[in-house]
Design a protein around this motif. Sequence first.
Motif, PDB file in Angstrom:
ATOM      1  N   ASP A 101       0.906  -1.238   0.089  1.00 22.18           N
ATOM      2  CA  ASP A 101      -0.077  -0.017  -0.062  1.00 22.18           C
ATOM      3  C   ASP A 101       0.784   1.283  -0.081  1.00 22.18           C
ATOM      4  O   ASP A 101       2.148   1.175   0.060  1.00 22.18           O
ATOM      5  N   VAL A 102       0.258   2.481  -0.206  1.00 25.54           N
ATOM      6  CA  VAL A 102       1.140   3.708  -0.318  1.00 25.54           C
ATOM      7  C   VAL A 102       0.245   4.563   1.019  1.00 25.54           C
ATOM      8  O   VAL A 102      -0.869   4.614   0.895  1.00 25.54           O
ATOM      9  N   GLU A 103       1.270   5.304   1.396  1.00 26.15           N
ATOM     10  CA  GLU A 103       0.873   6.464   2.403  1.00 26.15           C
ATOM     11  C   GLU A 103       1.623   7.617   2.208  1.00 26.15           C
ATOM     12  O   GLU A 103       2.868   7.459   1.861  1.00 26.15           O
ATOM     13  N   GLY A 128      -2.957  13.518  10.274  1.00 24.87           N
ATOM     14  CA  GLY A 128      -1.545  12.646  10.730  1.00 24.87           C
ATOM     15  C   GLY A 128      -0.843  13.454  12.096  1.00 24.87           C
ATOM     16  O   GLY A 128      -1.362  14.618  12.412  1.00 24.87           O
ATOM     17  N   PRO A 129       0.437  13.098  12.149  1.00 28.52           N
ATOM     18  CA  PRO A 129       1.077  13.812  13.266  1.00 28.52           C
ATOM     19  C   PRO A 129       1.543  15.130  13.018  1.00 28.52           C
ATOM     20  O   PRO A 129       1.559  15.590  11.691  1.00 28.52           O
ATOM     21  N   GLU A 135      -0.040  20.684  11.579  1.00 22.96           N
ATOM     22  CA  GLU A 135      -0.777  19.669  11.192  1.00 22.96           C
ATOM     23  C   GLU A 135      -0.675  18.790  10.044  1.00 22.96           C
ATOM     24  O   GLU A 135      -0.643  19.652   9.106  1.00 22.96           O
ATOM     25  N   THR A 136      -1.068  17.936   9.895  1.00 21.15           N
ATOM     26  CA  THR A 136      -0.844  16.944   8.516  1.00 21.15           C
ATOM     27  C   THR A 136      -2.236  16.334   8.405  1.00 21.15           C
ATOM     28  O   THR A 136      -2.781  15.866   9.592  1.00 21.15           O
ATOM     29  N   VAL A 137      -2.322  15.801   7.389  1.00 19.27           N
ATOM     30  CA  VAL A 137      -3.271  15.096   6.852  1.00 19.27           C
ATOM     31  C   VAL A 137      -2.944  13.668   6.262  1.00 19.27           C
ATOM     32  O   VAL A 137      -1.985  13.704   5.436  1.00 19.27           O
TER      33      VAL A 137
END
Length: 143
Positions: A101-103, A128-129, A135-137
């Motif tokens: 998979d890809v993240e 995300g962290p 902030e992240t998505v």
Amino acid sequence: MDAEVRDALETDAESLAAIADVPTDVMRNVVHDRTVRVAERHRETTDPNTDADSADAELLGFVAFDVRGGTVHVTQIGGSAEAVERLLGEPVRFASNERFDVEFLAPMSETEVQEAAERAGFDRVGDGPRFLGEETVKFRMDP
């Protein structure tokens, strides 16, 4: 998008650093340590004394990725929205061939990157962290 995608070279480090807004040495290390692909467009030349192979090329964007624990992680991406969308296909193709998979994480402020990810088929899977105070998505795809 009228561009070619190729492997990044060490000589691309300065242009990549300008896109990513980081020092050139950082991008030189990324080129050495990760899989890095670039999208470039060749500028047309009207000078009959110039070789076609030496035509100037403009880097439109890049993607850097690596594999950890059966997942392809996009570690950096940047450039025009069209280039980002096209370049996201590079880690997806690799992941598909390897059945991974890809993240990747997109800063909350980079809405164009987030939209490009969704157009490329990624799903928004949550927050995300925080990275460098922002902030992240988190995006994910299982090709």
